[in-house]
Scaffold this active site. Structure first.
Site, short mmCIF file in Angstrom:
data_model
loop_
_atom_site.label_atom_id
_atom_site.label_comp_id
_atom_site.label_asym_id
_atom_site.label_seq_id
_atom_site.Cartn_x
_atom_site.Cartn_y
_atom_site.Cartn_z
CG LEU A 152 -2.06 -1.32 1.53
CD1 LEU A 152 -2.89 -1.03 2.51
CD2 LEU A 152 -2.68 -1.43 -0.01
CG HIS A 160 -3.29 1.24 -2.29
ND1 HIS A 160 -1.95 1.10 -2.33
CD2 HIS A 160 -3.85 0.55 -3.14
CE1 HIS A 160 -1.83 0.37 -3.52
NE2 HIS A 160 -2.85 -0.07 -3.94
CD GLN A 219 -5.25 -8.50 -10.76
OE1 GLN A 219 -6.30 -8.73 -9.96
NE2 GLN A 219 -4.86 -7.10 -10.90
N GLY A 246 -8.83 3.69 -7.90
CA GLY A 246 -7.89 4.83 -8.26
C GLY A 246 -7.78 5.07 -9.73
O1 PAF Z 1 -5.72 -2.65 -8.98
C1 PAF Z 1 -5.50 -3.64 -8.19
O2 PAF Z 1 -4.72 -3.61 -7.08
C2 PAF Z 1 -6.31 -4.72 -8.57
O3 PAF Z 1 -6.36 -4.97 -10.04
C3 PAF Z 1 -7.66 -5.05 -8.02
C4 PAF Z 1 -8.52 -4.19 -8.40
C5 PAF Z 1 -7.56 -5.10 -6.49
C6 PAF Z 1 -7.77 -6.71 -8.34
O4 PAF Z 1 -7.17 -7.59 -8.02
#
Ligand code: PAF
Length: 283
Positions: free
Chosen positions: A33, A37, A61, A149
């Site tokens: 973070l 955030h 992802q 964000g």
């Molecule tokens: O932006 C991120 O940190 C990630 O893509 C999210 C939205 C937490 C999904 O894992």
């Protein structure tokens, strides 16, 4: 701050809050973070919500598994920052909590054009993974407000689309401004991996975005893009894309226009670190 790891525990906790009329605001993160955030958590608190932050490094992802392996992890520091920001609930699940039947069993969603251009073209499957995890997190947290964000602009549009697909009309998406370092570098968890010389030049991306914005009144985008590309390359970046798009749907624009809201977007690598940023133009 209440820290909960199991899905059942957070669901029970939030159900009781919801029954008591509490509004729930959600800030999903992958940890490492930073102030960006934290500003989302603060906004959530300022809006009078019960702030729920999740930290989950979502494997689905990352099309590039070495990127996942290198992703910074700093749970103790993250907890400290969240405590100081006055975050109410931290959800800290394991992979098995999020994908109990395995990743392959989770539904995926079709975002069409939005998942295949720009970030989607550079990182095939990335937005499928984002959609998968955000759908799961939303089903667990069931927030009234979702805070995102703007740095990840394309992700914001994908998640808005996801919310439409899921029919979650009651969930409001709140997109918050990008937080920047004094030289303009967008705050990002990946910035921690920059070496000192790399960090010194990292603000060039912001300079290029500012120039793309300032020249929108008088310049030709093709020329501005060329200047930016040359500047980035001269500084040692490998630009992946320098683009101008309609801010509503990310359809690409050949040149500046006054007919739609515009956004300038840049992704460039320094060494093996990929930096992404954007700037709204004329709105
Ligand atoms: O932006 C991120 O940190 C990630 O893509 C999210 C939205 C937490 C999904 O894992």
């Amino acid at each position: 701050m209440v820290i909960l790891k199991r899905v059942k525990d957070i669901q029970e906790y939030l159900d009781s809050k919801r029954l008591a009329g509490v509004q729930i605001g959600f800030v999903p993160t992958m940890g490492a973070l930073h102030d960006g955030h934290i500003s989302l958590v603060q906004k959530c608190n300022d809006d009078g919500m019960l702030s729920v932050c999740s930290i989950f490094l979502n494997p689905t992802q990352f099309n590039d598994k070495s990127d996942l392996a290198k992703y910074p992890v700093s749970i103790d520091g993250d907890i400290e920052l969240l405590l100081r920001a006055g975050c109410h609930v931290l959800f800290l699940p394991d992979v098995e909590d999020i994908y109990p039947d395995g990743e392959a069993q989770m539904p995926t969603f079709d975002f069409g054009y939005l998942e295949n251009i720009l970030e989607g073209a550079s990182r095939p499957g990335h937005f499928k993974g984002v959609g998968q995890v955000v759908a799961r997190l939303l089903s667990i947290v069931q927030p009234h407000n979702l805070y995102l964000g703007r740095k990840d602009y394309q992700q914001c549009l994908v998640i808005r689309r996801l919310i439409d697909i899921l029919g979650l009309n009651e969930t409001k998406v709140i997109i918050c401004p990008t937080r920047r370092e004094p030289d303009g570098l967008a705050m990002s968890s990946r910035n921690r991996r920059l070496t000192e010389p790399q960090r010194t030049i990292a603000g060039t991306i912001y300079q290029c975005l500012v120039s793309m914005q300032t020249k929108s009144e008088s310049g030709k985008f093709a020329l501005v893009r060329k200047e930016c590309e040359e500047l980035l390359v001269a500084k040692g970046f490998v630009p992946e894309y320098i683009a101008l798009a309609n801010a509503r749907d990310l359809s690409l624009l050949e040149d500046y226009t006054s007919t739609v809201p515009m956004i300038a977007l840049i992704t460039a690598r320094i060494g093996n670190i990929r930096l992404i940023d954007n700037m709204l133009i004329g709105n």
